[in-house]
Design an enzyme around this catalytic site. Structure first.
Site, PDB file in Angstrom:
ATOM      1  N   HIS A  48       0.821  -1.222   0.000  1.00  8.15           N
ATOM      2  CA  HIS A  48       0.000   0.000   0.000  1.00  8.15           C
ATOM      3  C   HIS A  48       0.854   1.271   0.000  1.00  8.15           C
ATOM      4  O   HIS A  48       0.713   2.102  -0.908  1.00  8.15           O
ATOM      5  CB  HIS A  48      -0.995  -0.037   1.159  1.00  8.15           C
ATOM      6  CG  HIS A  48      -1.714   1.251   1.406  1.00  8.15           C
ATOM      7  ND1 HIS A  48      -2.569   1.811   0.479  1.00  8.15           N
ATOM      8  CD2 HIS A  48      -1.685   2.106   2.456  1.00  8.15           C
ATOM      9  CE1 HIS A  48      -3.040   2.951   0.966  1.00  8.15           C
ATOM     10  NE2 HIS A  48      -2.514   3.158   2.163  1.00  8.15           N
ATOM     11  N   HIS A  72       3.510   6.984   5.188  1.00  9.33           N
ATOM     12  CA  HIS A  72       2.295   7.683   5.645  1.00  9.33           C
ATOM     13  C   HIS A  72       1.463   6.916   6.660  1.00  9.33           C
ATOM     14  O   HIS A  72       0.716   7.516   7.419  1.00  9.33           O
ATOM     15  CB  HIS A  72       1.433   8.110   4.454  1.00  9.33           C
ATOM     16  CG  HIS A  72       0.556   7.028   3.905  1.00  9.33           C
ATOM     17  ND1 HIS A  72       0.982   6.171   2.920  1.00  9.33           N
ATOM     18  CD2 HIS A  72      -0.703   6.642   4.217  1.00  9.33           C
ATOM     19  CE1 HIS A  72       0.015   5.313   2.634  1.00  9.33           C
ATOM     20  NE2 HIS A  72      -1.021   5.578   3.411  1.00  9.33           N
ATOM     21  N   GLU A  76       0.133   5.641  12.155  1.00  5.45           N
ATOM     22  CA  GLU A  76      -1.243   5.211  12.312  1.00  5.45           C
ATOM     23  C   GLU A  76      -1.313   3.739  12.732  1.00  5.45           C
ATOM     24  O   GLU A  76      -2.039   3.376  13.641  1.00  5.45           O
ATOM     25  CB  GLU A  76      -1.971   5.412  10.968  1.00  5.45           C
ATOM     26  CG  GLU A  76      -3.396   4.913  10.905  1.00  5.45           C
ATOM     27  CD  GLU A  76      -4.344   5.812  11.672  1.00  5.45           C
ATOM     28  OE1 GLU A  76      -3.942   6.953  11.968  1.00  5.45           O
ATOM     29  OE2 GLU A  76      -5.464   5.367  11.966  1.00  5.45           O
ATOM     30  N   ASP A  77      -0.554   2.890  12.046  1.00  2.66           N
ATOM     31  CA  ASP A  77      -0.766   1.456  12.181  1.00  2.66           C
ATOM     32  C   ASP A  77       0.355   0.717  12.898  1.00  2.66           C
ATOM     33  O   ASP A  77       0.500  -0.486  12.765  1.00  2.66           O
ATOM     34  CB  ASP A  77      -0.926   0.824  10.776  1.00  2.66           C
ATOM     35  CG  ASP A  77      -2.182   1.334  10.107  1.00  2.66           C
ATOM     36  OD1 ASP A  77      -3.113   1.692  10.840  1.00  2.66           O
ATOM     37  OD2 ASP A  77      -2.231   1.386   8.871  1.00  2.66           O
ATOM     38  N   ASP A 139      -3.374   8.320  -1.134  1.00  2.00           N
ATOM     39  CA  ASP A 139      -3.756   7.238  -0.222  1.00  2.00           C
ATOM     40  C   ASP A 139      -5.180   6.789  -0.520  1.00  2.00           C
ATOM     41  O   ASP A 139      -5.479   5.607  -0.666  1.00  2.00           O
ATOM     42  CB  ASP A 139      -3.638   7.782   1.217  1.00  2.00           C
ATOM     43  CG  ASP A 139      -4.095   6.783   2.268  1.00  2.00           C
ATOM     44  OD1 ASP A 139      -3.778   5.581   2.120  1.00  2.00           O
ATOM     45  OD2 ASP A 139      -4.754   7.212   3.246  1.00  2.00           O
ATOM     46  N   ASP A 259     -26.402  13.773 -25.477  1.00  2.00           N
ATOM     47  CA  ASP A 259     -25.029  14.174 -25.759  1.00  2.00           C
ATOM     48  C   ASP A 259     -24.018  13.446 -24.884  1.00  2.00           C
ATOM     49  O   ASP A 259     -23.250  14.027 -24.151  1.00  2.00           O
ATOM     50  CB  ASP A 259     -24.845  15.690 -25.660  1.00  2.00           C
ATOM     51  CG  ASP A 259     -25.755  16.292 -24.624  1.00  2.00           C
ATOM     52  OD1 ASP A 259     -26.290  15.522 -23.811  1.00  2.00           O
ATOM     53  OD2 ASP A 259     -25.919  17.519 -24.623  1.00  2.00           O
TER      54      ASP A 259
HETATM   55 MN    MN Z   1      -2.921   4.533   3.844  1.00  2.00          MN
END
Ligand code: MN
Length: 723
Positions: A48, A72, A76-77, A139, A259
């Site tokens: 990722h 990034h 967070e993880d 992301d 159109d």
């Molecule tokens: Mn991410």
């Protein structure tokens, strides 16, 4: 799976001097932190951040952005801390990662468009570095590309958020390919049934459509070239999402969206545009009302083009855009991206705020455009760190609505924006679940919860806490109301006593309507008005009584029942110090001067009756005076003959040079002034700030002194202080 080497190669292709050590370091750290983690797709988690970095490299961003893209999700993880990250890749990248993480933590739930717009601005306001937004978008793009691995229920929610927040954000930044991909990816999850129907329709007609496009291009090519024009034509079908939007906005079924096919003709010059248009209109019948000349009347953002729609071969409706090469470049470079008209807005109906935002976005798009042209992406650094909304702050209600406030706003401002009663009863606030003092200044992304109490009332101190005009006026209103109520009570009390002394009952007389005559005579609307006039001291209770009783029935006046003004004068006599102020039509009175403004004769002044303390005189322009209930206002004027001394304070900013202070005090004493107080401070930039207090007889006197000081060499500014 994208490999690190692919990214490094890509970066080198547009930035040969790229710092690959830094990039490699970021990659190794990310790989270490995410080791063992797996995505829903079953791939290693690292895939990722690699894909995200790949997207950023496609956008030709600088190494810092790509490295931050690789990292990034590390805060967070995993258990990585910001400090740890800083030691590994330095403050700049770490702070960007921190910014991305902060945005990930704010949640958006509202369904209202206006709310979505505020939320988008909140994201921008929180991103002190525009690269944070770009990484967030990359992301989101990769997450959307792999959305099929999510549980079905989650898919729609994520796709909806993408459609509401991130696609429009990409659009506003002028990154149209990103916006289109986000929209199309989202659309299939948000409205799977409609998406299927449209996709099938498009697929079923694909061959026919392609043939049709080729046929029209062939005709145009032939006719336009025959007319001597050099042209470049492109034909395309609308995206599934574009078709859906048209069905929605014009309430059409898919067969009615004619159109679906559009053509763009690029010509050499401005005059060729009109020549080409003439040929198109002579080939096929134009549809009335569909011609727009954005060349003669460019859009506010500079976009220029001719738009028309015609009944093409086999009766099919087609859209045609005609523009010159220059116009096309501007249109595609995003400076003039079309978000405004596609979002159905007109610049004329925009508020000032919206126009300001509009300029900010235009500026941002310009910025991103420059970045694409830069030889050295390092130059980008100087321009990306911006405060896009320096004077605004965006916060959440507990229900998830986003509200915008001026910077410096407090929970009290927030409370009044919810409802006047919530403001008036605001006793405390919780920010992100924690109790904060009322003077707390709101920050982007805060969730604000207001605590109320039925016994709470606004106080004058609150006026110092609030920033918004709404809160200020509501607080002032309550304070005035309470003051009025108090003086009304006092007035009622004074009237009762005065009447009782005369053997009368004010209440009963009022009920019998016997007071009405007095009200009429005094031109007052109600008993309450009469009472408050008495309470403020503008009317005496005895004066009211006199209007009801013949003089012989009146008891002689006693000290206790003295009128409010009488009392004021009595005190004034006790205090012999003259003030130089006279109440219009009355003799000398007890006067105090507002400490806030310190008016001197010559200044325009206003007076306010103060309970038991005479009259306070403020300068007419004093901001404190504006807060006082206008009901208490009385006309006052200077008695110019008095020749009294009045204290004033001035601030002189001068260069910090030896001898200048001596010059200043020499000038002041030459003007026959006694300095009662002086304070001198020097600033870092070699300036001296001198504050002097002295007394003058009037404004002319003061202005003369100021003029003389201004003439001294080295003096930068002279200013009279109000506080
Ligand atoms: Mn991410």
């Amino acid at each position: 799976m994208l490999r690190y080497n692919d990214i490094a190669e890509k970066v080198l292709s547009y930035n040969p001097k790229a710092d690959l050590d830094l990039l490699g370091g970021a990659y190794i750290f990310s790989a270490k932190v995410h080791q063992g983690q797996v995505r829903l797709s079953g791939e290693p988690y690292l895939s990722h951040p690699l894909e995200v970095a790949g997207i950023l490299a496609e956008m030709k961003l600088d190494v810092t952005s790509i490295a931050a893209g690789l990292l990034h999700d590390t805060l967070e993880d995993s258990f990585t801390t910001l400090d740890e990250l800083k030691t590994v890749v330095g403050d700049e990248i770490a702070n960007i990662v921190d910014g991305v993480t902060k945005i990930a933590h704010i949640e958006f739930s509202s369904k209202k468009e206006e709310q979505a717009e505020n939320f988008r601005k909140m994201i921008l306001a929180m991103s002190k570095d525009i690269r944070i937004v770009l990484i967030k978008l990359a992301d989101r793009l990769h997450n959307m590309r792999t959305l099929q691995y999510h549980r079905t229920e989650r898919r729609a929610a994520i796709a909806e958020e993408t459609l509401d927040i991130y696609a429009p954000l990409a659009h506003r930044l002028g990154i149209d390919w990103l916006k289109s991909e986000l929209e199309d990816l989202s659309f299939r999850y948000v409205k799977p049934d409609i998406y299927q129907r449209i996709a099938e329709y498009v697929r079923a007609n694909q061959q026919e459509t392609d043939r049709y496009i080729q046929k029209v291009i062939g005709v145009l090519q032939e006719q336009l070239t025959a007319a001597g024009l050099t042209i470049d034509i492109k034909g395309r079908t609308k995206s599934e999402y574009g078709i859906y939007r048209k069905m929605e906005s014009q309430n059409l079924s898919i067969d009615q969206v004619y159109d679906i096919i559009g053509f763009r003709i690029i010509v050499e010059s401005l005059s060729d545009c009109y020549a080409a248009l003439g040929i198109v209109h002579s080939l096929w019948r134009p549809i009335p009302g569909r011609f727009k000349d954005y060349i003669a009347l460019p859009k506010a953002n500079g976009y220029q083009s001719l738009h028309t729609a015609v009944i093409g071969p086999y009766g099919a409706r087609v859209e045609v855009q005609i523009r010159s090469r220059d116009m096309n470049r501007i249109a595609e470079e995003g400076i003039a991206s079309h978000w405004r008209y596609k979002e159905g807005r007109k610049s004329k109906s925009m508020s000032q705020d919206e126009q300001k935002d509009d300029e900010r976005f235009a500026w941002l798009r310009q910025l991103l455009e420059w970045q694409r042209d830069l030889q050295d992406p390092g130059e980008f650094l100087d321009t990306v760190k911006i405060d896009l909304f320096p004077d605004q702050v965006y916060v959440f209600t507990p229900q998830g609505d986003v509200k915008r406030f001026p910077k410096g706003s407090t929970p009290v401002d927030f409370a009044y924006s919810i409802h006047t009663d919530v403001g008036n009863r605001c006793s405390g606030a919780k920010v992100n679940g924690k109790l904060v003092p009322l003077r707390y200044q709101l920050r982007n992304g805060d969730i604000i919860e207001i605590l109320t109490s039925s016994t709470q009332r606004p106080s004058k101190d609150w006026l110092d806490l609030v920033v918004t005009a709404r809160a200020r006026s509501k607080i002032r209103h309550v304070i005035h109301q309470e003051e009025r109520l108090q003086s009304m009570k006092m007035g009622a009390d004074l009237l009762d006593r005065e009447f009782r002394r005369a053997g009368l009952n004010f209440q009963k007389m009022q009920k019998r309507g016997e007071i009405q005559r007095v009200l009429d005579e005094l031109n007052l609307r109600s008993i309450e008005a009469l009472q408050s006039q008495v309470g403020y001291g503008k009317l005496s209770p005895r004066g009211v009584l006199k209007r009801l009783l013949p003089p012989d029935k009146l008891q002689p006046e006693v000290q206790e029942g003295a009128t409010r003004l009488g009392e004021i004068f009595r005190r004034a006599l006790k205090r012999s110090r003259p003030s130089g102020i006279q109440l219009r039509g009355v003799g000398d009175i007890l006067v105090r001067f507002g400490k806030c403004c310190g008016p001197v004769p010559g200044d325009e002044v206003v007076g306010f009756i103060t309970r038991g303390r005479g009259v306070t005189v403020h300068s007419a322009s004093c901001s404190k005076a504006l807060l006082i209930d206008p009901e208490r206002r009385v006309d006052v004027e200077w008695n110019q003959e008095e020749g009294l001394l009045h204290p004033v304070k001035i601030r002189i900013v001068s260069v910090d040079a030896p001898g200048i202070l001596a010059l200043l005090s020499k000038t002041l004493s030459a003007a026959d002034l006694n300095i009662s107080h002086a304070r001198i401070t020097t600033t870092r930039d070699q300036k001296a700030v001198n504050t002097f207090e002295f007394a003058v007889t009037n404004l002319t006197h003061l202005n003369r002194v100021i003029k003389q000081i201004e003439k001294i060499q080295g003096v930068i500014s002279v200013e009279r202080l109000s506080t």
